[in-house]
Design an enzyme around this catalytic site. Structure first.
Site, PDB file in Angstrom:
ATOM      1  N   LEU A 130       0.861  -1.186   0.000  1.00  0.00           N
ATOM      2  CA  LEU A 130       0.000   0.000   0.000  1.00  0.00           C
ATOM      3  C   LEU A 130       0.900   1.240   0.000  1.00  0.00           C
ATOM      4  O   LEU A 130       1.952   1.230   0.651  1.00  0.00           O
ATOM      5  CB  LEU A 130      -0.898   0.018   1.244  1.00  0.00           C
ATOM      6  CG  LEU A 130      -1.941  -1.097   1.328  1.00  0.00           C
ATOM      7  CD1 LEU A 130      -2.669  -1.036   2.672  1.00  0.00           C
ATOM      8  CD2 LEU A 130      -2.938  -0.999   0.175  1.00  0.00           C
ATOM      9  N   GLU A 136      -7.648   2.932   8.965  1.00  0.00           N
ATOM     10  CA  GLU A 136      -8.268   2.530   7.693  1.00  0.00           C
ATOM     11  C   GLU A 136      -8.110   1.014   7.512  1.00  0.00           C
ATOM     12  O   GLU A 136      -9.035   0.326   7.072  1.00  0.00           O
ATOM     13  CB  GLU A 136      -7.624   3.318   6.544  1.00  0.00           C
ATOM     14  CG  GLU A 136      -8.504   3.497   5.326  1.00  0.00           C
ATOM     15  CD  GLU A 136      -8.678   2.245   4.487  1.00  0.00           C
ATOM     16  OE1 GLU A 136      -9.781   2.002   3.981  1.00  0.00           O
ATOM     17  OE2 GLU A 136      -7.699   1.476   4.355  1.00  0.00           O
TER      18      GLU A 136
HETATM   19  N1  NAP Z   1      -5.499   0.246  -1.837  1.00  0.00           N
HETATM   20  C1  NAP Z   1      -6.121  -0.916  -1.756  1.00  0.00           C
HETATM   21  O1  NAP Z   1      -7.235  -0.981  -1.203  1.00  0.00           O
HETATM   22  C2  NAP Z   1      -5.489  -2.143  -2.327  1.00  0.00           C
HETATM   23  C3  NAP Z   1      -6.206  -3.348  -2.389  1.00  0.00           C
HETATM   24  C4  NAP Z   1      -5.600  -4.447  -2.967  1.00  0.00           C
HETATM   25  C5  NAP Z   1      -4.300  -4.358  -3.473  1.00  0.00           C
HETATM   26  N2  NAP Z   1      -3.646  -3.186  -3.382  1.00  0.00           N
HETATM   27  C6  NAP Z   1      -2.287  -3.049  -3.934  1.00  0.00           C
HETATM   28  O2  NAP Z   1      -2.333  -3.385  -5.311  1.00  0.00           O
HETATM   29  C7  NAP Z   1      -1.113  -4.048  -5.684  1.00  0.00           C
HETATM   30  C8  NAP Z   1      -1.441  -5.437  -6.195  1.00  0.00           C
HETATM   31  O3  NAP Z   1      -2.416  -5.366  -7.227  1.00  0.00           O
HETATM   32  P1  NAP Z   1      -2.100  -5.797  -8.751  1.00  0.00           P
HETATM   33  O4  NAP Z   1      -3.217  -5.283  -9.577  1.00  0.00           O
HETATM   34  O5  NAP Z   1      -0.706  -5.400  -9.098  1.00  0.00           O
HETATM   35  O6  NAP Z   1      -2.083  -7.374  -8.674  1.00  0.00           O
HETATM   36  P2  NAP Z   1      -3.179  -8.475  -8.241  1.00  0.00           P
HETATM   37  O7  NAP Z   1      -4.445  -8.288  -8.979  1.00  0.00           O
HETATM   38  O8  NAP Z   1      -3.248  -8.584  -6.782  1.00  0.00           O
HETATM   39  O9  NAP Z   1      -2.426  -9.770  -8.765  1.00  0.00           O
HETATM   40  C9  NAP Z   1      -2.234  -9.935 -10.141  1.00  0.00           C
HETATM   41  C10 NAP Z   1      -2.127 -11.404 -10.399  1.00  0.00           C
HETATM   42  O10 NAP Z   1      -3.271 -12.050  -9.877  1.00  0.00           O
HETATM   43  C11 NAP Z   1      -3.743 -13.010 -10.774  1.00  0.00           C
HETATM   44  N3  NAP Z   1      -5.003 -12.519 -11.287  1.00  0.00           N
HETATM   45  C12 NAP Z   1      -5.493 -11.284 -11.237  1.00  0.00           C
HETATM   46  N4  NAP Z   1      -6.716 -11.213 -11.772  1.00  0.00           N
HETATM   47  C13 NAP Z   1      -7.004 -12.430 -12.144  1.00  0.00           C
HETATM   48  C14 NAP Z   1      -8.114 -13.008 -12.741  1.00  0.00           C
HETATM   49  N5  NAP Z   1      -9.205 -12.290 -13.030  1.00  0.00           N
HETATM   50  N6  NAP Z   1      -8.060 -14.293 -13.021  1.00  0.00           N
HETATM   51  C15 NAP Z   1      -6.973 -15.019 -12.714  1.00  0.00           C
HETATM   52  N7  NAP Z   1      -5.884 -14.546 -12.115  1.00  0.00           N
HETATM   53  C16 NAP Z   1      -5.919 -13.253 -11.843  1.00  0.00           C
HETATM   54  C17 NAP Z   1      -2.678 -13.141 -11.851  1.00  0.00           C
HETATM   55  O11 NAP Z   1      -1.747 -14.070 -11.303  1.00  0.00           O
HETATM   56  P3  NAP Z   1      -0.904 -15.092 -12.209  1.00  0.00           P
HETATM   57  O12 NAP Z   1       0.068 -14.210 -12.956  1.00  0.00           O
HETATM   58  O13 NAP Z   1      -0.286 -16.001 -11.224  1.00  0.00           O
HETATM   59  O14 NAP Z   1      -1.900 -15.739 -13.135  1.00  0.00           O
HETATM   60  C18 NAP Z   1      -2.109 -11.760 -11.863  1.00  0.00           C
HETATM   61  O15 NAP Z   1      -0.768 -11.705 -12.385  1.00  0.00           O
HETATM   62  C19 NAP Z   1      -0.261  -4.071  -4.444  1.00  0.00           C
HETATM   63  O16 NAP Z   1       0.571  -2.928  -4.432  1.00  0.00           O
HETATM   64  C20 NAP Z   1      -1.276  -3.987  -3.323  1.00  0.00           C
HETATM   65  O17 NAP Z   1      -0.739  -3.479  -2.116  1.00  0.00           O
HETATM   66  C21 NAP Z   1      -4.207  -2.088  -2.836  1.00  0.00           C
END
Ligand code: NAP
Length: 190
Positions: A24, A31
Site C-alpha cells: 500500500l 483505515e
Molecule cells: N489500496 C487498496 O485498497 C489495495 C487493495 C488491494 C491491493 N492493493 C495493492 O495493489 C497491488 C497489487 O495489485 P495488482 O493489480 O498489481 O495485482 P493483483 O491483482 O493482486 O495480482 C495480479 C495477479 O493475480 C492473478 N489474477 C489477477 N486477476 C485475475 C483473474 N481475473 N483471473 C486469474 N488470475 C488473476 C494473476 O496471477 P498469475 O500471474 O499467477 O496468473 C495476476 O498476475 C499491491 O501494491 C497492493 O498493495 C491495494
C-alpha cells in the site's frame, strides 16, 4: 440458478492509486482496521466471510498476517500451484471459477459463507465491477496524492453513492495528517 453476489472494498488516492511496489502507498492504521472489521463482520456468527484477491495482493500482505484471519482466503492465479499456498487457502484460476466454487459449496461448506469481498488488485477489481454479481463498492477516498504504480479502474456509471451503513463512519477521517472518507456505492437496478 441462484447467483451469489459480492461486494468490493478498496482505498484509493486522489488520482485513483491503490498500490506501490506490491504494497500500500500509505500507512493508515485505522483505515486498515476498518478494512479488517468490514470484511470480517457477519450477522450470523456460525458463518464467516470470504475474501477474493489476485496473487500479488495476497503476497503483498506481510507473511505473518496472511492468510487474512477469520475469513476464507481465495487467491486468483493461473501460475501458482495449490502447494504454493497454505492448505486453508483456496486457489482459483479466475473470479467466476471462485464464485462457482462458493455456490457449489454453499450447501456443505462449514461454516457457510455470509458475504464475499473482492479485495484487489486492479484486474480483479475491473472484472468484479463488470460482473452482474457486484452489489456494493466500499471505497475509502483518500484526499492526497501518493506515488503509485497500480490504479483503480474507472467506476461504471451504474454505481451510485448510497447512505453509509451504521458500521461505516461518516464524515472526514484524519490520520498521520492524511484526510479520507468512507463511501458506499451500490449498483442501481435498471
Ligand atoms: N489500496 C487498496 O485498497 C489495495 C487493495 C488491494 C491491493 N492493493 C495493492 O495493489 C497491488 C497489487 O495489485 P495488482 O493489480 O498489481 O495485482 P493483483 O491483482 O493482486 O495480482 C495480479 C495477479 O493475480 C492473478 N489474477 C489477477 N486477476 C485475475 C483473474 N481475473 N483471473 C486469474 N488470475 C488473476 C494473476 O496471477 P498469475 O500471474 O499467477 O496468473 C495476476 O498476475 C499491491 O501494491 C497492493 O498493495 C491495494
Amino acid at each position: 440458478m441462484f447467483k451469489m453476489k459480492f461486494n468490493l472494498i478498496v482505498a484509493v488516492s486522489e488520482d485513483f492509486g491503490i498500490g506501490l511496489k506490491g504494497d500500500l502507498p500509505w500507512k493508515l492504521k485505522s483505515e486498515l482496521k476498518y478494512f479488517s472489521n468490514t470484511t470480517k463482520r457477519v450477522v450470523d456468527s456460525n458463518k464467516r466471510n470470504a475474501v477474493i484477491m489476485g496473487r500479488k495482493t495476497y503476497f503483498g500482505v506481510p507473511a505473518n498476517k496472511r492468510p487474512l484471519p477469520e475469513r476464507l482466503n481465495i487467491v486468483l492465479s493461473t501460475t501458482l500451484k495449490p502447494s504454493d499456498l497454505p492448505s486453508d487457502v483456496l486457489l482459483c484460476p479466475n473470479l467466476e471459477a471462485a464464485m462457482k466454487h462458493l455456490e457449489t459449496a454453499a450447501t456443505n461448506l462449514m461454516p457457510q459463507i455470509e458475504t464475499v469481498w473482492i479485495v484487489g488488485g486492479s484486474g480483479v477489481y475491473k472484472e468484479a465491477m463488470d460482473s452482474e454479481r457486484c452489489h456494493r463498492l466500499y471505497i475509502t477516498k483518500i484526499y492526497s496524492k501518493f506515488e503509485c504504480d497500480t490504479f483503480f479502474p474507472p467506476i461504471p456509471e451504474s454505481f451510485k453513492e448510497v447512505l453509509n451503513d451504521s458500521q461505516t463512519p461518516l464524515g472526514i477521517q484524519e490520520e498521520n495528517g492524511v484526510t479520507y472518507a468512507y463511501k458506499i456505492l451500490e449498483k442501481q437496478k435498471i
